[in-house]
Design a protein around this motif. Structure first.
Motif, PDB file in Angstrom:
ATOM      1  N   ALA A   1      10.771 -17.627  -0.370  1.00  0.00           N
ATOM      2  CA  ALA A   1       9.735 -16.711   0.132  1.00  0.00           C
ATOM      3  C   ALA A   1      10.365 -15.461   0.726  1.00  0.00           C
ATOM      4  CB  ALA A   1       8.862 -17.422   1.167  1.00  0.00           C
ATOM      5  N   LEU A   2      11.458 -15.625   1.470  1.00  0.00           N
ATOM      6  CA  LEU A   2      12.142 -14.463   2.035  1.00  0.00           C
ATOM      7  C   LEU A   2      12.691 -13.550   0.944  1.00  0.00           C
ATOM      8  CD1 LEU A   2      14.137 -16.034   5.003  1.00  0.00           C
ATOM      9  CD2 LEU A   2      12.362 -14.275   5.183  1.00  0.00           C
ATOM     10  N   VAL A   3      13.293 -14.136  -0.074  1.00  0.00           N
ATOM     11  CA  VAL A   3      13.843 -13.345  -1.174  1.00  0.00           C
ATOM     12  C   VAL A   3      12.721 -12.593  -1.897  1.00  0.00           C
ATOM     13  CG1 VAL A   3      14.981 -13.501  -3.438  1.00  0.00           C
ATOM     14  CG2 VAL A   3      15.914 -14.738  -1.459  1.00  0.00           C
ATOM     15  N   ARG A   4      11.612 -13.281  -2.131  1.00  0.00           N
ATOM     16  CA  ARG A   4      10.465 -12.640  -2.779  1.00  0.00           C
ATOM     17  C   ARG A   4       9.954 -11.457  -1.937  1.00  0.00           C
ATOM     18  NH1 ARG A   4       8.413 -17.223  -4.015  1.00  0.00           N
ATOM     19  NH2 ARG A   4       7.155 -17.415  -2.148  1.00  0.00           N
ATOM     20  N   ASN A   5       9.845 -11.675  -0.630  1.00  0.00           N
ATOM     21  CA  ASN A   5       9.386 -10.603   0.248  1.00  0.00           C
ATOM     22  C   ASN A   5      10.384  -9.461   0.314  1.00  0.00           C
ATOM     23  OD1 ASN A   5       7.063 -12.005   0.718  1.00  0.00           O
ATOM     24  ND2 ASN A   5       7.548 -12.564   2.813  1.00  0.00           N
ATOM     25  N   ARG A   6      11.677  -9.793   0.354  1.00  0.00           N
ATOM     26  CA  ARG A   6      12.700  -8.742   0.354  1.00  0.00           C
ATOM     27  C   ARG A   6      12.597  -7.890  -0.899  1.00  0.00           C
ATOM     28  NH1 ARG A   6      18.235 -10.452  -1.141  1.00  0.00           N
ATOM     29  NH2 ARG A   6      17.049 -10.736  -3.056  1.00  0.00           N
ATOM     30  N   ASP A   7      12.412  -8.542  -2.046  1.00  0.00           N
ATOM     31  CA  ASP A   7      12.288  -7.805  -3.299  1.00  0.00           C
ATOM     32  C   ASP A   7      11.067  -6.888  -3.285  1.00  0.00           C
ATOM     33  OD1 ASP A   7      14.573  -9.112  -4.090  1.00  0.00           O
ATOM     34  OD2 ASP A   7      13.541 -10.506  -5.445  1.00  0.00           O
ATOM     35  N   GLN A   8       9.964  -7.345  -2.683  1.00  0.00           N
ATOM     36  CA  GLN A   8       8.779  -6.492  -2.555  1.00  0.00           C
ATOM     37  C   GLN A   8       9.064  -5.314  -1.634  1.00  0.00           C
ATOM     38  OE1 GLN A   8       5.757  -9.236  -1.207  1.00  0.00           O
ATOM     39  NE2 GLN A   8       5.092  -9.686  -3.287  1.00  0.00           N
ATOM     40  N   LEU A   9       9.786  -5.564  -0.555  1.00  0.00           N
ATOM     41  CA  LEU A   9      10.127  -4.489   0.373  1.00  0.00           C
ATOM     42  C   LEU A   9      11.020  -3.454  -0.303  1.00  0.00           C
ATOM     43  CD1 LEU A   9      10.810  -6.577   3.606  1.00  0.00           C
ATOM     44  CD2 LEU A   9       8.943  -4.935   3.266  1.00  0.00           C
ATOM     45  N   VAL A  10      12.015  -3.934  -1.041  1.00  0.00           N
ATOM     46  CA  VAL A  10      12.928  -3.029  -1.738  1.00  0.00           C
ATOM     47  C   VAL A  10      12.150  -2.202  -2.764  1.00  0.00           C
ATOM     48  CG1 VAL A  10      14.869  -2.922  -3.355  1.00  0.00           C
ATOM     49  CG2 VAL A  10      14.995  -4.400  -1.341  1.00  0.00           C
ATOM     50  N   GLY A  11      11.292  -2.867  -3.525  1.00  0.00           N
ATOM     51  CA  GLY A  11      10.498  -2.171  -4.535  1.00  0.00           C
ATOM     52  C   GLY A  11       9.526  -1.160  -3.947  1.00  0.00           C
ATOM     53  N   GLY A  12       9.122  -1.382  -2.711  1.00  0.00           N
ATOM     54  CA  GLY A  12       8.182  -0.474  -2.049  1.00  0.00           C
ATOM     55  C   GLY A  12       8.865   0.590  -1.213  1.00  0.00           C
ATOM     56  N   GLY A  13      10.204   0.678  -1.295  1.00  0.00           N
ATOM     57  CA  GLY A  13      10.929   1.691  -0.543  1.00  0.00           C
ATOM     58  C   GLY A  13      11.173   1.326   0.919  1.00  0.00           C
ATOM     59  N   TRP A  14      11.069   0.043   1.258  1.00  0.00           N
ATOM     60  CA  TRP A  14      11.218  -0.403   2.643  1.00  0.00           C
ATOM     61  C   TRP A  14      12.605  -0.974   2.935  1.00  0.00           C
ATOM     62  CZ3 TRP A  14       7.234  -0.752   6.444  1.00  0.00           C
ATOM     63  CH2 TRP A  14       6.005  -0.260   6.018  1.00  0.00           C
ATOM     64  N   LYS A  15      13.537  -0.869   1.985  1.00  0.00           N
ATOM     65  CA  LYS A  15      14.845  -1.507   2.115  1.00  0.00           C
ATOM     66  C   LYS A  15      15.570  -1.103   3.397  1.00  0.00           C
ATOM     67  CE  LYS A  15      19.370  -1.781  -0.020  1.00  0.00           C
ATOM     68  NZ  LYS A  15      20.256  -1.184  -0.987  1.00  0.00           N
ATOM     69  N   ASP A  16      15.587   0.178   3.714  1.00  0.00           N
ATOM     70  CA  ASP A  16      16.368   0.673   4.845  1.00  0.00           C
ATOM     71  C   ASP A  16      15.561   0.766   6.138  1.00  0.00           C
ATOM     72  OD1 ASP A  16      18.716   0.890   3.335  1.00  0.00           O
ATOM     73  OD2 ASP A  16      18.042   2.808   2.503  1.00  0.00           O
ATOM     74  N   THR A  17      14.487   0.015   6.220  1.00  0.00           N
ATOM     75  CA  THR A  17      13.675  -0.002   7.432  1.00  0.00           C
ATOM     76  C   THR A  17      14.078  -1.200   8.281  1.00  0.00           C
ATOM     77  OG1 THR A  17      11.955  -1.347   6.418  1.00  0.00           O
ATOM     78  CG2 THR A  17      11.723   1.057   6.200  1.00  0.00           C
ATOM     79  N   GLU A  18      13.572  -1.255   9.495  1.00  0.00           N
ATOM     80  CA  GLU A  18      13.878  -2.375  10.393  1.00  0.00           C
ATOM     81  C   GLU A  18      13.426  -3.702   9.777  1.00  0.00           C
ATOM     82  OE1 GLU A  18      15.407  -4.463  13.543  1.00  0.00           O
ATOM     83  OE2 GLU A  18      15.768  -2.387  12.963  1.00  0.00           O
ATOM     84  N   ILE A  19      12.222  -3.740   9.219  1.00  0.00           N
ATOM     85  CA  ILE A  19      11.722  -4.992   8.633  1.00  0.00           C
ATOM     86  C   ILE A  19      12.571  -5.389   7.424  1.00  0.00           C
ATOM     87  CG2 ILE A  19       9.957  -3.947   7.136  1.00  0.00           C
ATOM     88  CD1 ILE A  19       9.550  -7.232   9.078  1.00  0.00           C
ATOM     89  N   GLY A  20      13.039  -4.409   6.660  1.00  0.00           N
ATOM     90  CA  GLY A  20      13.919  -4.702   5.527  1.00  0.00           C
ATOM     91  C   GLY A  20      15.229  -5.313   5.986  1.00  0.00           C
TER      92      GLY A  20
END
Length: 136
Positions: free
Chosen positions: A71-90
């Motif tokens: 689930a974490l990996v899936r959410n991380r991939d969604q964050l990366v795809g949405g441009g959230w990689k370099d954010t605190e939540i990412g």
């Protein structure tokens, strides 16, 4: 691997909140032995069914940790795809993934196999009798 079924429903809040909840839950290892059920008779039946399966509670804990990691990996991939990689939540999500992977490496792998001839439990709340099998 073990068959795991997950019930889900669409949240009424943003992805960030879902990620924060999941990350918080993943901070501590799973301890299914200390989990409680609303009905004491059901709790006893579930505990017995887990204990007679290969690996018992350790297998349940390990399997849940694997589901958490997925689930974490899936959410991380969604964050990366949405441009959230370099954010605190990412960053928090990526840190949680590393932490969980480390914890899984320290645990012995769960014993594969089926649960005896199928653990039979009677639900005290519904009175239903049913076989429960954990599949490879």
């Amino acid at each position: 691997g073990r068959e795991v079924r997950i019930a889900s429903r669409k949240p009424k809040f943003g992805l960030g909140l879902v990620d924060e909840i999941l990350i918080t839950l993943c901070e501590e290892p799973v301890d299914s032995r200390s989990a409680r059920c609303g009905c004491p008779a059901d709790q006893m039946a579930i505990g017995w069914a887990i204990q007679v399966c290969p690996g018992g509670f350790a297998t349940v804990d390990y399997t849940i940790e694997q589901v958490r990691l997925a689930a974490l990996v899936r959410n991380r991939d969604q964050l990366v795809g949405g441009g959230w990689k370099d954010t605190e939540i990412g960053r928090q999500c990526q840190d949680a993934i590393h932490h969980l992977e480390s914890r899984l490496r320290r645990k012995p792998s769960a014993a594969p196999g089926e649960c005896g001839s199928g653990a039979r439990m009677r639900s005290a709340s519904t009175g239903n009798l049913g076989a429960r099998r954990v599949r490879n």
